[in-house]
Write an enzyme that holds these catalytic residues in place. Structure first.
Site, PDB file in Angstrom:
ATOM      1  N   TYR A 158       0.868  -1.297  -0.092  1.00 61.60           N
ATOM      2  CA  TYR A 158      -0.114  -0.014   0.015  1.00 61.60           C
ATOM      3  C   TYR A 158       0.892   1.279  -0.074  1.00 61.60           C
ATOM      4  CZ  TYR A 158      -4.408   2.279   0.810  1.00 61.60           C
ATOM      5  OH  TYR A 158      -5.559   3.480   0.840  1.00 61.60           O
ATOM      6  N   SER A 203       2.280  -3.316   9.873  1.00 62.25           N
ATOM      7  CA  SER A 203       2.610  -2.232   9.075  1.00 62.25           C
ATOM      8  C   SER A 203       1.781  -0.856   9.008  1.00 62.25           C
ATOM      9  CB  SER A 203       2.266  -2.847   7.419  1.00 62.25           C
ATOM     10  OG  SER A 203       2.010  -1.718   6.352  1.00 62.25           O
ATOM     11  N   VAL A 213      12.150  -7.342  -2.536  1.00 63.72           N
ATOM     12  CA  VAL A 213      11.445  -8.358  -1.661  1.00 63.72           C
ATOM     13  C   VAL A 213      10.461  -9.153  -1.985  1.00 63.72           C
ATOM     14  CG1 VAL A 213      11.822  -6.391   0.412  1.00 63.72           C
ATOM     15  CG2 VAL A 213       9.443  -6.508  -0.787  1.00 63.72           C
ATOM     16  N   HIS A 258       6.009  -4.048 -12.859  1.00 60.70           N
ATOM     17  CA  HIS A 258       7.272  -4.088 -13.300  1.00 60.70           C
ATOM     18  C   HIS A 258       7.539  -5.685 -13.649  1.00 60.70           C
ATOM     19  CE1 HIS A 258      11.327  -3.019 -14.255  1.00 60.70           C
ATOM     20  NE2 HIS A 258      11.849  -3.070 -13.091  1.00 60.70           N
ATOM     21  N   ASP A 263      12.754   0.063 -19.330  1.00 63.46           N
ATOM     22  CA  ASP A 263      12.366   0.723 -17.796  1.00 63.46           C
ATOM     23  C   ASP A 263      14.078   0.892 -17.166  1.00 63.46           C
ATOM     24  OD1 ASP A 263      10.570   1.695 -16.117  1.00 63.46           O
ATOM     25  OD2 ASP A 263      11.485   0.229 -14.854  1.00 63.46           O
TER      26      ASP A 263
END
EC number: 1.1.1.86
Length: 331
Positions: free
Chosen positions: A25, A51, A85, A108, A191
């Site tokens: 998020y 988190s 990660v 990605h 990219d």
């Protein structure tokens, strides 16, 4: 010329009645989750216990679960976590909860293309990558517009992977602006190249070299900062709006003449040869291996480079100058 796809080309109903899990998020995660929610889709957010983002997501009206529980409950799983990660979290939390027919999505292609994440054969694997930061993805959506995006299919287990990817792109507002089809390989390699040779690595090195040249010649650091860093945005905004042609049409004749006659002396054939070498390192997987090993060893070199760059004089001068910019001062 590549074809752009728009709202009329995508069917949002393909995701109706499905549960979409946004894993993470952060900048992109919050934008994707909220845009999909506002598009009428069922969205949950997967976060690790403790988190800081849990409270933010819940305050926005989103259901938050652990990553494992979110993956288990979802039909469509979008992983929006830092590249370094993703492998561990996928292996430990997501992979054990995948079911046949699920969609595994990325913004990605790094981890799929370089084999860090190896999905099972019975799930769709797609990519939807907005070409803008999360806050812009969200703001333009709220304004009835969108940010252009790329989409790709790596694995089509259902026969609907492409349509599902386009449906997701529509849900986040991408098809309002237009989405372009690519491949995981093409997106990943272009990219990384853009980041390293032009947008981040190239531009940062150019700015610092210009600043250092003026300061070493005895000019005030503050003026060097204005000329070599601060005014970059003014030029880039013109380039984004209308390409190099609009930028050149908007600057003085003196600046334009200097552009044509001096620019090629800065970016030479030797520079381009080094760019080609950088691209080869990306294509061969050398950069990916280097980055993975750096993270596995605890980021010692990365941390040292960050510290060194933070101590550059341009940072000190910029901090003092920006403190005097009234339009940047916090209310």
């Amino acid at each position: 010329m590549a074809r752009m796809y728009y709202d009329e080309d995508a069917n949002l109903d393909l995701l109706a009645g499905k549960t979409i899990a946004i894993i993470g998020y952060g900048s992109q995660g919050h934008a994707h989750a909220l845009n999909l929610k506002d598009s009428g889709l069922n969205v949950i957010v997967g976060l690790y216990p403790g988190s800081k983002s849990v409270a933010k997501a819940e305050a926005a009206g989103l259901t938050v679960k652990s990553v494992a529980d979110a993956a288990n409950a979802a039909d469509f799983i979008m992983i929006l976590l830092p590249d370094e990660v993703q492998k561990t979290i996928y292996k430990n939390e997501i992979e054990p909860n995948l079911e046949e027919g699920n969609v595994l999505a990325f913004a990605h292609g790094f981890n799929i293309h370089f084999g860090q994440v190896v999905p099972p054969a019975n799930v769709d694997v797609v990519m939807v990558a907005p070409k803008g930061p999360g806050h812009l993805v969200r703001r333009t959506y709220e304004g009835g517009e969108g940010v252009p995006a790329l989409f790709a299919v790596y694995q089509d287990a259902s026969g609907q992977a492409r349509d599902r990817a386009m449906s997701y792109a529509k849900g986040i507002g991408g098809t309002r602006a237009g989405v372009l089809e690519t491949t995981f390989r093409e997106e990943t390699e272009t990219d990384l190249f853009g980041e390293q040779a032009v947008l981040c690595g190239g531009l940062s090195a150019l700015i610092k070299a210009g600043f250092e040249t003026l300061v070493e010649a005895g000019y005030q650091p503050e003026l060097a900062y204005f000329e070599c860093l601060h005014e970059v945005k003014l030029i880039v905004d013109l380039v984004v709006e209308g390409g190099l042609a609009k930028m050149r049409d908007s600057i003085s004749n003196t600046a334009e003449y200097g552009d044509y006659t001096r620019g090629p002396r800065i970016v030479t054939q030797q520079t381009k040869a080094e760019m080609q070498k950088i691209l080869s390192e990306i294509q061969s997987g050398q950069f990916a291996r280097e980055f993975v090993l750096e993270n596995q060893s605890g980021k010692p070199g990365f941390t040292a480079m960050r510290r060194k760059e933070s101590e550059h004089k341009i940072e000190e001068v910029g901090k003092d100058l920006r403190a005097m910019f009234s339009w940047l001062k916090k209310a």
